[in-house]
Design a protein around this motif. Structure first.
Motif, PDB file in Angstrom:
ATOM      1  N   ARG A  82      -9.931  -5.849  -1.935  1.00 40.43           N
ATOM      2  CA  ARG A  82     -10.923  -4.783  -1.964  1.00 40.43           C
ATOM      3  C   ARG A  82     -10.239  -3.413  -1.841  1.00 40.43           C
ATOM      4  N   GLN A  83      -9.260  -3.311  -0.941  1.00 43.78           N
ATOM      5  CA  GLN A  83      -8.553  -2.039  -0.772  1.00 43.78           C
ATOM      6  C   GLN A  83      -7.717  -1.685  -2.003  1.00 43.78           C
ATOM      7  N   LEU A  84      -7.108  -2.698  -2.608  1.00 40.17           N
ATOM      8  CA  LEU A  84      -6.305  -2.450  -3.817  1.00 40.17           C
ATOM      9  C   LEU A  84      -7.182  -1.913  -4.949  1.00 40.17           C
ATOM     10  N   LYS A  85      -8.365  -2.521  -5.141  1.00 42.70           N
ATOM     11  CA  LYS A  85      -9.238  -2.104  -6.246  1.00 42.70           C
ATOM     12  C   LYS A  85      -9.844  -0.725  -5.988  1.00 42.70           C
ATOM     13  N   GLU A  86     -10.010  -0.387  -4.691  1.00 41.07           N
ATOM     14  CA  GLU A  86     -10.528   0.952  -4.369  1.00 41.07           C
ATOM     15  C   GLU A  86      -9.475   2.019  -4.638  1.00 41.07           C
ATOM     16  N   ARG A  87      -8.227   1.715  -4.286  1.00 42.15           N
ATOM     17  CA  ARG A  87      -7.167   2.704  -4.400  1.00 42.15           C
ATOM     18  C   ARG A  87      -6.521   2.740  -5.781  1.00 42.15           C
ATOM     19  N   PHE A  91       0.824  -1.205   0.000  1.00 42.53           N
ATOM     20  CA  PHE A  91       0.000   0.000   0.000  1.00 42.53           C
ATOM     21  C   PHE A  91       0.864   1.264   0.000  1.00 42.53           C
ATOM     22  N   GLU A  92       1.982   1.233   0.725  1.00 41.17           N
ATOM     23  CA  GLU A  92       2.839   2.411   0.840  1.00 41.17           C
ATOM     24  C   GLU A  92       3.489   2.793  -0.485  1.00 41.17           C
ATOM     25  N   HIS A  93       3.533   1.846  -1.442  1.00 39.42           N
ATOM     26  CA  HIS A  93       4.203   2.104  -2.727  1.00 39.42           C
ATOM     27  C   HIS A  93       3.233   2.148  -3.906  1.00 39.42           C
ATOM     28  N   LEU A  94       1.921   2.262  -3.620  1.00 42.51           N
ATOM     29  CA  LEU A  94       0.957   2.300  -4.727  1.00 42.51           C
ATOM     30  C   LEU A  94       1.088   3.562  -5.575  1.00 42.51           C
ATOM     31  N   GLY A  95       1.781   4.569  -5.043  1.00 41.98           N
ATOM     32  CA  GLY A  95       2.037   5.772  -5.830  1.00 41.98           C
ATOM     33  C   GLY A  95       2.869   5.496  -7.067  1.00 41.98           C
ATOM     34  N   GLU A  96       3.559   4.356  -7.100  1.00 43.16           N
ATOM     35  CA  GLU A  96       4.332   3.976  -8.287  1.00 43.16           C
ATOM     36  C   GLU A  96       3.450   3.451  -9.413  1.00 43.16           C
ATOM     37  N   LYS A  97       2.149   3.323  -9.134  1.00 44.22           N
ATOM     38  CA  LYS A  97       1.144   2.913 -10.126  1.00 44.22           C
ATOM     39  C   LYS A  97       1.498   1.595 -10.830  1.00 44.22           C
ATOM     40  N   PRO A  98       1.555   0.483 -10.069  1.00 47.03           N
ATOM     41  CA  PRO A  98       1.839  -0.794 -10.723  1.00 47.03           C
ATOM     42  C   PRO A  98       0.730  -1.160 -11.713  1.00 47.03           C
ATOM     43  N   ASP A  99       1.112  -1.831 -12.797  1.00 48.72           N
ATOM     44  CA  ASP A  99       0.125  -2.300 -13.779  1.00 48.72           C
ATOM     45  C   ASP A  99      -0.489  -3.628 -13.347  1.00 48.72           C
ATOM     46  N   ILE A 100       0.335  -4.463 -12.665  1.00 51.16           N
ATOM     47  CA  ILE A 100      -0.102  -5.805 -12.253  1.00 51.16           C
ATOM     48  C   ILE A 100       0.362  -6.040 -10.819  1.00 51.16           C
ATOM     49  N   ILE A 101      -0.498  -6.687 -10.024  1.00 57.95           N
ATOM     50  CA  ILE A 101      -0.136  -7.057  -8.652  1.00 57.95           C
ATOM     51  C   ILE A 101      -0.453  -8.529  -8.463  1.00 57.95           C
ATOM     52  N   THR A 102       0.565  -9.333  -8.061  1.00 53.01           N
ATOM     53  CA  THR A 102       0.296 -10.720  -7.670  1.00 53.01           C
ATOM     54  C   THR A 102       0.153 -10.719  -6.151  1.00 53.01           C
ATOM     55  N   ALA A 155      -5.373  -1.326 -11.926  1.00 52.26           N
ATOM     56  CA  ALA A 155      -4.376  -2.398 -11.821  1.00 52.26           C
ATOM     57  C   ALA A 155      -5.043  -3.769 -11.905  1.00 52.26           C
ATOM     58  N   SER A 156      -4.373  -4.722 -12.548  1.00 55.36           N
ATOM     59  CA  SER A 156      -4.855  -6.104 -12.622  1.00 55.36           C
ATOM     60  C   SER A 156      -4.259  -6.887 -11.460  1.00 55.36           C
ATOM     61  N   GLU A 202     -14.960  -9.848  -6.680  1.00 56.99           N
ATOM     62  CA  GLU A 202     -14.425  -8.639  -6.054  1.00 56.99           C
ATOM     63  C   GLU A 202     -13.505  -7.863  -6.995  1.00 56.99           C
ATOM     64  N   GLY A 203     -13.201  -8.443  -8.168  1.00 59.44           N
ATOM     65  CA  GLY A 203     -12.396  -7.713  -9.151  1.00 59.44           C
ATOM     66  C   GLY A 203     -11.049  -8.308  -9.462  1.00 59.44           C
ATOM     67  N   ALA A 204     -10.741  -9.517  -8.899  1.00 56.20           N
ATOM     68  CA  ALA A 204      -9.469 -10.158  -9.236  1.00 56.20           C
ATOM     69  C   ALA A 204      -9.455 -10.543 -10.709  1.00 56.20           C
ATOM     70  N   TYR A 205      -8.305 -10.380 -11.355  1.00 54.76           N
ATOM     71  CA  TYR A 205      -8.195 -10.767 -12.766  1.00 54.76           C
ATOM     72  C   TYR A 205      -8.161 -12.281 -12.907  1.00 54.76           C
ATOM     73  N   ASP A 206      -7.454 -12.953 -11.960  1.00 57.64           N
ATOM     74  CA  ASP A 206      -7.356 -14.416 -12.015  1.00 57.64           C
ATOM     75  C   ASP A 206      -7.058 -14.941 -10.619  1.00 57.64           C
ATOM     76  N   TYR A 207      -7.288 -16.250 -10.462  1.00 62.01           N
ATOM     77  CA  TYR A 207      -7.044 -16.931  -9.179  1.00 62.01           C
ATOM     78  C   TYR A 207      -6.203 -18.164  -9.490  1.00 62.01           C
ATOM     79  N   LEU A 208      -4.978 -18.224  -8.931  1.00 61.84           N
ATOM     80  CA  LEU A 208      -4.072 -19.330  -9.196  1.00 61.84           C
ATOM     81  C   LEU A 208      -3.805 -20.103  -7.912  1.00 61.84           C
ATOM     82  N   VAL A 209      -3.830 -21.422  -8.021  1.00 64.34           N
ATOM     83  CA  VAL A 209      -3.536 -22.290  -6.871  1.00 64.34           C
ATOM     84  C   VAL A 209      -2.053 -22.611  -6.874  1.00 64.34           C
ATOM     85  N   LYS A 210      -1.424 -22.548  -5.699  1.00 67.57           N
ATOM     86  CA  LYS A 210       0.007 -22.822  -5.582  1.00 67.57           C
ATOM     87  C   LYS A 210       0.296 -24.291  -5.809  1.00 67.57           C
ATOM     88  N   ASP A 211       1.120 -24.580  -6.797  1.00 66.00           N
ATOM     89  CA  ASP A 211       1.657 -25.924  -7.040  1.00 66.00           C
ATOM     90  C   ASP A 211       2.907 -25.762  -7.888  1.00 66.00           C
TER      91      ASP A 211
END
Length: 457
Positions: free
Chosen positions: A70-75, A44-55, A79-80, A99-108
């Protein structure tokens, strides 16, 4: 895959080893700028850098996946966000996507590869979005009236003021003025400076379409509506939805179609030929004519009620002969563009050529000036255009105090014919090239050839 601009990616993962794995995989693309964080707060402290994608790791020490998402999509709604989780719960995945996630990946063991593919897909969309934004910006600059429409005279300053006023509202605009004064260019400038700039600009030359086809052209038709209607056709009113419809040479509209146009404008609905269904449209209307519409009304050739419906904001285009030294401003701009497009050394106007242009009344206005200057650039010897390189018919030798006595329709027609003939000669009879250069319809030139007004030599 590379993109035109670097793509900034935030990797938010509290497992340092796993975060390094994802960063290593994504770093294989040199166009990706990757920042890694282990907590939501650090992200959150670095969202001013305007990332295009967040994992986003679903389980972070300072926040659950749904809350952080929810907070990421509000602010940063543009961003995807790709959520990565050890859980395979379908309901959780569906909830995050809602809620606005672009995708949901399971860890494997295949997560890094799937993430690579997902990021690449996002970047393809991002590249298209950036390209569209760039093109919209270029179009907006191209039709910025002070860039696309040149002139320093008081008449042009007044015109710029009217364009600015028209662009701030959706009022109908009626443009009038002699042929070749740039009425369509002004209509485009208003459209691309308005809130409808992202919508289409649809232009129709009423005079260029046969009367029996014009109704279908404007309102569309259904399959089988008439002989030859082999498929449904969307009309120009529908094409212009959420944009602007520009009807050029509106005075040429047949009286029966004038009545239909009036009803369409009153109801804001059209009906395709062969159908009873009413289709609402949302298009701004601009019209243009070289005729005096008020006179057309008085003489019974144009409906009075339609005239007042179309009048809106009237803009009178000044003829070139009244714009003083704007002639030289335009001539030099046309020269620069023509020489650049044809990879020619730059040309300049001699003092004699400038005086000849200033003395000439230009019955064909800006369009004629463009044709004359471009032809002069072809004919000139060396890098300076002399007075004899300018092919002007019956140019007066007196001072540029005003137009000559004879500037009626016959004189204008003769000038137009002469210009078209010169261009046909210069382009070896290539009608398509000449139509593009003069910005007139190829059907106009074909008709002139058919009527023996011009010839292909």
């Amino acid at each position: 895959m590379s993109t035109p601009l670097p793509v900034t990616i935030f990797v938010v993962e509290d497992n340092i080893w796993y975060g390094e794995l994802l960063e290593y995989k994504l770093a294989q693309n040199p166009d990706y700028l990757i920042r890694r964080f282990t907590t939501a707060q650090a992200c959150f402290e670095h969202l001013g850098e305007k990332p295009d994608i967040i994992t986003l790791d679903y389980t972070l020490p300072d926040g659950k996946g749904e809350q952080v998402l929810r907070q990421l999509k509000e602010r940063l709604p543009e961003a995807s966000v790709i959520v990565i989780s050890a859980q395979e719960d379908v309901r959780t995945a569906v909830g995050l996507l809602r809620e606005g996630a672009y995708d949901y990946l399971v860890k494997d063991e295949e997560t890094a590869d799937r993430l690579w593919n997902t990021v690449n897909n996002i970047c393809k969309q991002l590249r298209l979005r950036r390209e569209n934004e760039r093109l919209r910006e270029q179009i907006g600059q191209r039709y910025d009236p002070r860039r696309a429409i040149l002139g320093e005279s008081p008449q042009m300053q007044q015109l710029f003021t009217l364009i600015d006023k028209a662009a701030r509202t959706n009022i109908t605009v009626s443009l009038s003025g002699e042929t070749g004064t740039g009425k369509e260019l002004v209509a485009k400038a208003i459209h691309f400076q308005s809130e409808r700039s992202a919508g289409p600009f649809v232009a129709v030359n009423v005079a260029a379409i046969p009367r029996e086809l014009l109704e279908s052209e404007l309102f569309g038709h259904e399959k089988g509506a008439f002989t030859g209607a082999v498929a449904r056709r969307i009309g120009r009113f529908e094409e212009a939805h959420r944009g602007t419809l520009f009807l050029d040479e509106i005075a040429e509209l047949d009286l029966s179609l004038q009545a239909k146009l009036l009803r369409v404008l009153q109801e804001r609905e059209i009906t395709r030929l062969g159908s009873n269904a009413r289709i609402a449209f949302d298009a701004r209307l601009m019209v243009a004519t070289h005729r005096d519409l008020a006179r057309e009304v008085r003489e019974g050739r144009f409906r009075e009620d339609l005239y007042y419906r179309l009048l809106g904001l009237p803009i009178q285009m000044p003829p070139l002969r009244e714009r003083g030294r704007d002639v030289l401003v335009l001539a030099n701009a046309f020269l620069r563009d023509f020489c650049a497009q044809n990879h020619m050394a730059g040309c300049a106007l001699s003092a004699g050529a400038e005086q000849k242009l200033l003395r000439y009344p230009f019955p064909g206005n800006v369009r004629e000036l463009k044709a004359v200057v471009e032809l002069a650039a072809v004919l000139a010897e060396g890098d300076e255009i002399q007075a004899h390189d300018l092919s002007l018919r019956d140019a007066p030798t007196s001072s540029p105090a005003g137009p000559p006595a004879e500037t009626g329709p016959e004189s204008l027609r003769a000038q137009t014919t002469a210009i078209v003939q010169r261009y046909l000669d210069a382009h070896n009879g290539n009608i398509l090239q000449v139509a593009a250069k003069l910005q007139i319809g190829k059907s106009t030139i074909y008709r002139m050839v058919q009527n023996n007004e011009v010839s292909i030599r």
